[in-house]
Write a protein that holds these residues in place. Structure first.
Motif, short mmCIF file in Angstrom:
data_model
loop_
_atom_site.label_atom_id
_atom_site.label_comp_id
_atom_site.label_asym_id
_atom_site.label_seq_id
_atom_site.Cartn_x
_atom_site.Cartn_y
_atom_site.Cartn_z
N PHE A 100 3.65 -0.11 16.41
CA PHE A 100 4.25 -1.43 16.58
C PHE A 100 3.48 -2.24 17.62
O PHE A 100 3.12 -3.40 17.38
CB PHE A 100 5.72 -1.28 16.97
CG PHE A 100 6.45 -2.58 17.18
CD1 PHE A 100 7.13 -2.83 18.38
CD2 PHE A 100 6.49 -3.55 16.19
CE1 PHE A 100 7.80 -4.02 18.57
CE2 PHE A 100 7.16 -4.74 16.38
CZ PHE A 100 7.82 -4.98 17.57
N THR A 101 3.19 -1.61 18.77
CA THR A 101 2.42 -2.34 19.79
C THR A 101 1.03 -2.67 19.28
O THR A 101 0.46 -3.71 19.60
CB THR A 101 2.34 -1.54 21.10
OG1 THR A 101 1.82 -0.25 20.83
CG2 THR A 101 3.71 -1.40 21.75
N MET A 102 0.47 -1.78 18.46
CA MET A 102 -0.87 -2.03 17.91
C MET A 102 -0.86 -3.26 17.02
O MET A 102 -1.72 -4.12 17.11
CB MET A 102 -1.34 -0.81 17.12
CG MET A 102 -2.74 -0.93 16.58
SD MET A 102 -3.99 -0.76 17.84
CE MET A 102 -5.05 -2.14 17.47
N VAL A 103 0.15 -3.34 16.12
CA VAL A 103 0.16 -4.46 15.18
C VAL A 103 0.47 -5.77 15.90
O VAL A 103 -0.01 -6.84 15.50
CB VAL A 103 1.12 -4.16 14.00
CG1 VAL A 103 2.55 -4.48 14.35
CG2 VAL A 103 0.69 -4.92 12.78
N LEU A 104 1.25 -5.69 17.00
CA LEU A 104 1.46 -6.89 17.81
C LEU A 104 0.14 -7.31 18.47
O LEU A 104 -0.12 -8.51 18.66
CB LEU A 104 2.53 -6.63 18.89
CG LEU A 104 3.96 -6.59 18.39
CD1 LEU A 104 4.91 -6.33 19.56
CD2 LEU A 104 4.35 -7.90 17.71
N GLY A 105 -0.69 -6.32 18.81
CA GLY A 105 -2.00 -6.64 19.36
C GLY A 105 -2.86 -7.36 18.33
O GLY A 105 -3.54 -8.34 18.65
N VAL A 106 -2.82 -6.89 17.08
CA VAL A 106 -3.57 -7.56 16.02
C VAL A 106 -3.08 -9.00 15.88
O VAL A 106 -3.88 -9.95 15.78
CB VAL A 106 -3.43 -6.80 14.68
CG1 VAL A 106 -4.04 -7.59 13.55
CG2 VAL A 106 -4.07 -5.43 14.79
N TRP A 107 -1.75 -9.18 15.91
CA TRP A 107 -1.18 -10.53 15.83
C TRP A 107 -1.69 -11.38 16.98
O TRP A 107 -2.08 -12.54 16.80
CB TRP A 107 0.35 -10.42 15.84
CG TRP A 107 1.05 -11.73 15.72
CD1 TRP A 107 1.45 -12.35 14.58
CD2 TRP A 107 1.46 -12.59 16.79
NE1 TRP A 107 2.06 -13.54 14.86
CE2 TRP A 107 2.09 -13.72 16.21
CE3 TRP A 107 1.36 -12.53 18.18
CZ2 TRP A 107 2.62 -14.76 16.97
CZ3 TRP A 107 1.88 -13.57 18.94
CH2 TRP A 107 2.50 -14.67 18.34
N ALA A 108 -1.68 -10.81 18.18
CA ALA A 108 -2.13 -11.55 19.36
C ALA A 108 -3.58 -11.97 19.21
O ALA A 108 -3.97 -13.08 19.56
CB ALA A 108 -1.95 -10.69 20.62
N SER A 109 -4.42 -11.08 18.65
CA SER A 109 -5.84 -11.43 18.49
C SER A 109 -5.99 -12.55 17.47
O SER A 109 -6.87 -13.40 17.60
CB SER A 109 -6.64 -10.20 18.07
OG SER A 109 -6.37 -9.85 16.73
#
Lengths: 107, 229
Positions: free
Chosen positions: B92-101
């Motif tokens: 979940f934190t990883m995919v939020l990171g992708v969103w942030a990028s």
């Protein structure tokens, strides 16, 4: 931020990600709790079906398969086909061999 | 370094495209699609890698159901469930990171990647405690392996633990490698390398991390939850 989302029309919202995350946690809890209920020979298939659902959610949403190119879907389909042939073919043999002598471990 | 008499290829001039566009690509979209496809093909090979071991598990569990049942009861289902939740949260934190990028949010990207790596570390620490406990109970395959013959054939139970240590060990190695990849991505993030136009390395790092999560999603019920009722 709205224009950025428009530039990337395939961006999935944080809300969707959060909902999927919560569903995954719930499914994990269900797997754990159901394991302590005696359902006979159905325990393992149920656990595997739930695991497959969790995998599908991670793949479709977290891995963006739902928005992916067709060639990506081809790679996924080919890999899935390969795995089913590996497991299906081998187990079809192993599980239909008939009576096998139990090997007694030496005392 | 132009030598126009010797070559007909255009020079890699600045007006060819954005600075992140590599020489072999015509357009950023092509580069992004090629990179994503490359990672998916790699994940296909990873599926073959783990698939073979799942095959071994399927066969041995079929032939030694009682031994696998007895051996599985010695693992902590609760710790396994907690580890599953840790990895799902890290995805979940990883995919939020992708969103942030994708949104150009540098600080959020940094913290999402960092959290993902920390959760991966927590997973590894938890496994370390489990494996130490198995070591104390003489469940590590080898000369010191001991298993109560009243519960099951010790040789068959040892097969369970061979597969357990092999598969969870290799899975943990993949988590560790993933943490290394995240460390590199965090380094790039701090140097401002990613933007809404260029963030595919974060996306493909996420693909790797989610795949490792998926492998664990199957390892958990197969090793920790055999006939717990």
């Amino acid at each position: 931020m709205a224009e950025l989302a428009q530039a990337h029309p395939n961006v999935i919202s944080r809300t969707t990600y959060t909902v999927i995350f919560i569903v995954l946690l719930i499914l994990t809890l269900v797997t754990y709790l159901v394991a302590f209920v005696d359902l006979g020979r159905w325990n393992t298939p149920i656990a595997l079906v739930i695991a497959t659902c969790k995998m599908s959610l991670v793949a479709l949403f977290f891995m963006h398969v739902i928005h992916s190119a067709r060639v990506t879907l081809l790679v996924i389909a080919a890999s899935a086909l390969w795995l089913s042939l590996l497991l299906g073919g081998t187990l079809a043999d192993a599980m239909t061999r008939g009576n096998v002598e139990i090997i007694n471990f030496p005392k | 370094m132009s030598d126009s008499s010797a070559t007909h290829f255009p020079e890699h001039a600045d007006n060819r495209g954005p600075s992140h566009l590599a020489e072999q690509f015509e357009a950023p979209e092509q580069q992004r699609d090629a990179s994503t496809l490359g990672m998916w093909i790699f994940l296909g090979t990873e599926l073959m890698f783990f698939g073979g071991m799942f095959l071994a598990y399927a066969n041995y569990r079929y032939f030694f159901p009682q031994a696998f049942h007895a051996a599985s009861s010695h693992l902590s289902a609760t710790m396994g469930a907690l580890e599953t939740m840790i990895l799902i949260t890290s995805s979940f934190t990883m995919v939020l990171g992708v969103w942030a990028s994708q949104m150009g949010k540098q600080k959020m990207l940094f913290w999402c990647l960092t959290l993902t790596a920390l959760l991966g570390g927590a997973f590894l620490v938890s496994h370390g405690f489990e494996w130490y406990h198995d070591y104390e109970e003489h469940h590590v395959p080898g000369t010191n392996f001991r298993f109560d013959p009243q519960q099951a054939n010790p040789r068959s139970a040892e097969m369970f633990f061979i597969l357990y240590f092999l598969m969870t060990g290799l899975h943990s190695l993949h988590v560790l490698i993933g943490m290394g990849i995240l460390a590199v991505m965090i380094g790039f993030t701090r140097r401002g390398r990613f933007s809404p136009e260029y963030n595919n390395p974060i996306e493909v790092s996420g693909l790797y991390w989610h795949f490792v999560d998926i492998v664990w999603i199957f390892l958990f019920p197969l090793f920790y939850l055999i006939h717990r009722a």
